[in-house]
Design an enzyme around this catalytic site. Structure first.
Site, PDB file in Angstrom:
ATOM      1  N   SER A  64      45.363 -50.624  -7.677  1.00  0.00           N
ATOM      2  CA  SER A  64      45.997 -50.042  -8.471  1.00  0.00           C
ATOM      3  C   SER A  64      46.370 -48.687  -8.458  1.00  0.00           C
ATOM      4  CB  SER A  64      44.159 -49.968 -10.002  1.00  0.00           C
ATOM      5  OG  SER A  64      43.632 -50.864 -10.226  1.00  0.00           O
TER       6      SER A  64
HETATM    7  N1  SAH Z   1      40.184 -52.926  -7.714  1.00  0.00           N
HETATM    8  C1  SAH Z   1      41.069 -52.964  -7.176  1.00  0.00           C
HETATM    9  C2  SAH Z   1      42.288 -53.776  -7.646  1.00  0.00           C
HETATM   10  C3  SAH Z   1      43.397 -54.893  -7.286  1.00  0.00           C
HETATM   11  S1  SAH Z   1      44.003 -56.029  -8.823  1.00  0.00           S
HETATM   12  C4  SAH Z   1      41.824 -51.927  -6.408  1.00  0.00           C
HETATM   13  O1  SAH Z   1      41.450 -51.285  -5.978  1.00  0.00           O
HETATM   14  O2  SAH Z   1      43.118 -52.447  -4.863  1.00  0.00           O
HETATM   15  C5  SAH Z   1      42.902 -56.907  -9.268  1.00  0.00           C
HETATM   16  C6  SAH Z   1      42.030 -57.824  -8.222  1.00  0.00           C
HETATM   17  O3  SAH Z   1      41.293 -58.971  -9.324  1.00  0.00           O
HETATM   18  C7  SAH Z   1      42.594 -58.704  -7.090  1.00  0.00           C
HETATM   19  O4  SAH Z   1      42.185 -58.406  -5.962  1.00  0.00           O
HETATM   20  C8  SAH Z   1      42.431 -60.317  -7.520  1.00  0.00           C
HETATM   21  O5  SAH Z   1      42.453 -61.178  -6.894  1.00  0.00           O
HETATM   22  C9  SAH Z   1      40.518 -60.107  -7.885  1.00  0.00           C
HETATM   23  N2  SAH Z   1      40.342 -60.686  -9.623  1.00  0.00           N
HETATM   24  C10 SAH Z   1      41.771 -61.498 -10.590  1.00  0.00           C
HETATM   25  N3  SAH Z   1      41.012 -62.854 -10.908  1.00  0.00           N
HETATM   26  C11 SAH Z   1      39.585 -62.909 -10.581  1.00  0.00           C
HETATM   27  C12 SAH Z   1      38.108 -63.553 -10.655  1.00  0.00           C
HETATM   28  N4  SAH Z   1      38.139 -63.957 -11.993  1.00  0.00           N
HETATM   29  N5  SAH Z   1      37.063 -62.693 -10.282  1.00  0.00           N
HETATM   30  C13 SAH Z   1      37.081 -62.042  -9.533  1.00  0.00           C
HETATM   31  N6  SAH Z   1      38.390 -60.902  -8.664  1.00  0.00           N
HETATM   32  C14 SAH Z   1      39.816 -61.840 -10.134  1.00  0.00           C
END
Ligand code: SAH
Length: 213
Positions: A64
């Site tokens: 993000s």
């Molecule tokens: N907090 C992360 C943001 C990554 S983007 C950072 O700082 O890098 C969002 C993430 O949510 C992705 O890695 C994606 O695979 C995950 N995601 C999507 N749907 C999900 C679910 N149902 N349960 C857990 N993770 C999920």
């Protein structure tokens, strides 16, 4: 890759940018100044790591944008020893911010490749979440509930009921809700049955995907 004074300088500048964009909580700005974001990214992005931008982290996902991380963290209002659930571990950067605020962090990721890679990275870096779980965050993490705070870092088409039910009374859920664009939403649990809902403008996230099986 290493952390150097040059990186530290870039982080201080980033914290200033975020302050100018409206992030006021000093403990959140301090976390931004402390955490070496460039180490959470592929080395090819090293020079850009302290721009206020999202970047790809593999498996079609992104880390993000720092402003978004700071905004969500500020809304969550973490206090030391709070039990916090993060949905979407991704690169682990948001997890590291929560750990810096001395929260007890439980984090869930549904992409196996990212789960494995980030778990290894945490060990290497000495970051210690209480649990890193491979699974579907739509369901929350029942065995560890209730939580003081829950933060969802992917765009949810609707607010999963399980997450609301896993909040302590007095607890907060920060979740971007929407399909094309998401409205940043804060739920505060006022009692067993009452939730207060406030919204904070639109953002764009990768989708929160539900495992239907
Ligand atoms: N907090 C992360 C943001 C990554 S983007 C950072 O700082 O890098 C969002 C993430 O949510 C992705 O890695 C994606 O695979 C995950 N995601 C999507 N749907 C999900 C679910 N149902 N349960 C857990 N993770 C999920």
């Amino acid at each position: 890759m290493q952390d150097t004074f040059k990186h530290k300088g870039m982080r201080n500048k980033l914290a200033k940018t975020l302050k100018a964009k409206g992030i006021t909580d000093p403990i959140v700005l301090n976390a931004i100044k402390a955490i070496p974001r460039h180490l959470f990214l592929d080395s090819s992005f090293e020079d850009h790591a302290y721009q206020d931008k999202a970047f790809p982290i593999g498996a079609n996902q992104t880390i993000s944008q720092p402003y978004t991380v700071a905004f969500q963290t500020q809304l969550l209002g973490v206090k030391p020893d709070d039990k916090v659930l993060e949905i979407g571990t991704g690169s682990g950067y948001q997890t590291a911010v929560l750990l810096h605020l001395k929260a007890k962090v439980f984090t869930v990721e549904r992409q196996h490749e990212l789960f494995k890679r980030t778990k290894l990275f945490f060990t290497k870096m000495g970051y210690r979440p209480k649990k890193i779980v491979f699974g579907d965050g739509y369901k929350g993490l029942k065995e560890e509930a209730p939580f003081d705070g829950i933060i969802v870092t992917a765009g949810a088409p609707e607010t999963p009921k399980a997450l609301l039910s896993q909040l302590k009374v007095g607890g907060r859920l920060v979740i971007p809700v929407g399909v094309e664009e998401q409205e940043m939403t804060l739920y505060s649990r006022k009692s067993e049955k009452e939730f207060e809902k406030k919204t904070f403008g639109s953002f764009r996230f990768v989708p929160l995907l539900e495992d239907k099986n």
